[in-house]
Design an enzyme around this catalytic site. Structure first.
Site, PDB file in Angstrom:
ATOM      1  N   THR A 164       0.863  -1.177   0.000  1.00 22.07           N
ATOM      2  CA  THR A 164       0.000   0.000   0.000  1.00 22.07           C
ATOM      3  C   THR A 164       0.899   1.226   0.000  1.00 22.07           C
ATOM      4  O   THR A 164       1.891   1.283   0.741  1.00 22.07           O
ATOM      5  CB  THR A 164      -1.016  -0.009   1.165  1.00 22.07           C
ATOM      6  OG1 THR A 164      -1.840   1.157   1.055  1.00 22.07           O
ATOM      7  CG2 THR A 164      -0.363  -0.040   2.533  1.00 22.07           C
ATOM      8  N   GLU A 165       0.593   2.187  -0.869  1.00 21.50           N
ATOM      9  CA  GLU A 165       1.560   3.258  -1.153  1.00 21.50           C
ATOM     10  C   GLU A 165       1.780   4.207   0.015  1.00 21.50           C
ATOM     11  O   GLU A 165       2.725   4.985   0.006  1.00 21.50           O
ATOM     12  CB  GLU A 165       1.193   4.009  -2.438  1.00 21.50           C
ATOM     13  CG  GLU A 165      -0.163   4.674  -2.447  1.00 21.50           C
ATOM     14  CD  GLU A 165      -1.235   3.801  -3.083  1.00 21.50           C
ATOM     15  OE1 GLU A 165      -1.136   2.551  -2.982  1.00 21.50           O
ATOM     16  OE2 GLU A 165      -2.182   4.358  -3.665  1.00 21.50           O
ATOM     17  N   ASN A 166       0.905   4.147   1.027  1.00 22.70           N
ATOM     18  CA  ASN A 166       1.162   4.968   2.203  1.00 22.70           C
ATOM     19  C   ASN A 166       2.145   4.304   3.165  1.00 22.70           C
ATOM     20  O   ASN A 166       2.235   4.703   4.324  1.00 22.70           O
ATOM     21  CB  ASN A 166      -0.151   5.331   2.908  1.00 22.70           C
ATOM     22  CG  ASN A 166      -0.989   4.130   3.276  1.00 22.70           C
ATOM     23  OD1 ASN A 166      -1.167   3.227   2.477  1.00 22.70           O
ATOM     24  ND2 ASN A 166      -1.502   4.103   4.477  1.00 22.70           N
TER      25      ASN A 166
END
Lengths: 216, 227
Positions: free
Chosen positions: A51-53
């Site tokens: 997940t890019e966060n």
């Protein structure tokens, strides 16, 4: 051609995408319909979700006491961490994406061109406030970018087009398009082809889409 | 060396009008709520704010924008279901917007802290967000030149600091914190707890104290606004 008689339901389409992901892959699932793919991955596939966060090893949605405001996915939904998860900062997270370390990214789309150009961030409406998030990084970052979408808009307009009419998110970045009626492959050299159909024949799809389609 | 203050108000007291302020957080996670509220009280205006979003609901960054204190937002995702304050200010022409792809935003901030004068990235090539920017084809791939972001101040939330300002974060609340702390002249950090020197394992420190200027302990930070 692995055909069924009718277009695939959402869950069946998600299962088809999940089944195409190779064992041991690192995968990012975009917000919206692509998140359904996670429900169909099997433990034997050993897929690690990014997940890019800032997380690898993202687990399912959190429920009840598991909900932790410090542990969310890119859609800002609380999730759980799987054993072996890793956290990292935003610049590292997008470096691993842009650097080609993720195997597959699955995204939703407004339009895909026959060359694999992607439009999924803006409809170009003049009064809209623009927002892009990670869409442009996701489009070009993974080794393979797959799109999962309906093949036709609500008004019946085909969403695979010769040239994008919506603003581009990325150019020549999409390699596969999964839709209820068919799975399309996009080759940078040879262009668009149909891997399988579900319901309409290739000829019927060619007619409805206004494109000369060919089998892969 | 990091300075420790007793209150969020003291921590942000020196922020000047017209300052560029990096604010950490992705949605609710990592949002330095108490520092943002203290900045609202402090009164500096004409700010350029860098954050992934442009405020949610009515509090925090949204309140800062609503109070007319933000001249410009640099962010990736301003429009959300509860970004009504930014939306209204933007439509009224009261706040400028520089829209940046999320990974490019993070890397521009990282470059700022790392002394890099800019970089070419494939993100955004061939899209409206590359218009007017220098492009090159590198190894057969179209790339866009992006410039670094440096700031006067960063507001960051971490989990624990030691007395030298070394930081560890918690889960996905880390997000922009480390790159923002490095890219600001003055990095202000709120932490849930402070430990003595030696109280953090040097192998797990994420932000070394060299990047940290001011620390304030907020033992029970507010539940951040949802996004």
């Amino acid at each position: 051609m692995n055909s069924t008689d009718t277009p695939l339901a959402k869950a069946d389409l998600a299962a088809l995408v999940a089944g195409d992901i190779e064992t041991g892959s690192f995968v990012n699932l975009g917000i919206g319909q692509p998140t359904l793919v996670a429900d169909h991955l099997t433990p034997e596939q050993h897929v690690t979700l990014h997940t890019e966060n800032g997380m690898l090893g993202m687990g399912r949605a959190a429920v009840g006491d598991e909900i932790d405001p410090d542990l969310i996915n890119a859609g800002k939904i609380p999730v759980v961490e799987n054993p072996g998860a890793a956290y990292f900062h935003h610049a590292d997270s997008f470096a691993m994406m842009r650097g080609g370390h993720l195997d597959v990214c699955v995204l939703g789309a407004f339009q895909v061109s026959v060359r694999g150009d992607l439009a999924n961030w803006s409809t170009g409406a003049p009064d809209a406030i623009p927002a892009v998030g990670g869409a442009m990084d996701l489009a070009i970052g993974a080794r393979q970018t797959w799109v999962m979408m309906t093949l036709f808009g609500k008004d019946g307009t085909p969403k695979i087009v010769t040239d994008l009419t919506y603003p581009a998110t990325g150019v020549t970045c999409v390699s596969r398009v999964y839709t209820p009626e068919a799975v399309f492959l996009v080759d940078p050299e040879t262009g668009l082809s149909v891997r399988e159909t579900h319901g309409p024949s290739i000829d019927e799809l060619s007619e409805r889409m206004g494109l000369e389609l060919r089998p892969t | 060396m990091a300075r420790f203050t007793d209150s969020a108000a003291q921590a942000v007291a020196d922020v000047k009008d017209g300052a560029t302020v990096l604010i950490g957080g992705f949605g609710a996670a990592g949002q330095p709520v108490e520092l943002i509220e203290a900045l609202l009280e402090q009164g500096s205006t004409g700010l350029t704010v860098v954050n992934n979003n442009a405020g949610n609901g009515e509090v925090g960054l949204a309140a800062l924008i609503g109070a007319g204190r933000v001249a410009k937002m640099i962010c990736s995702f301003p429009r959300q279901s509860d970004s009504q304050i930014f939306d209204a200010a933007y439509r009224a022409g009261k706040v400028q917007l520089e829209l940046v792809p999320q990974g490019t935003l993070a890397e521009r901030i990282r470059a700022g802290g790392a002394g890099i004068g800019g970089f070419f990235t494939p993100t955004g090539y061939g899209t409206p967000l590359a218009e007017g920017k220098e492009t090159r084809v590198i190894d057969g791939r179209g790339q866009v030149f992006e410039s670094p972001i440096r700031a006067d101040v960063a507001l960051v939330k971490a989990l624990t600091a030691d007395r030298l300002g070394n930081l560890v974060y918690r889960k996905t609340a880390r997000n922009f914190g480390p790159v923002m702390a490095a890219a600001a002249e003055h990095a202000i950090v709120q932490v849930s707890n402070v430990v003595d020197v030696g109280g953090l394992d040097p192998e797990v420190i994420v932000t070394p104290g060299i990047y940290v200027d001011t620390v304030v302990e907020i033992p029970h930070p507010s539940a951040p606004v949802s996004a």
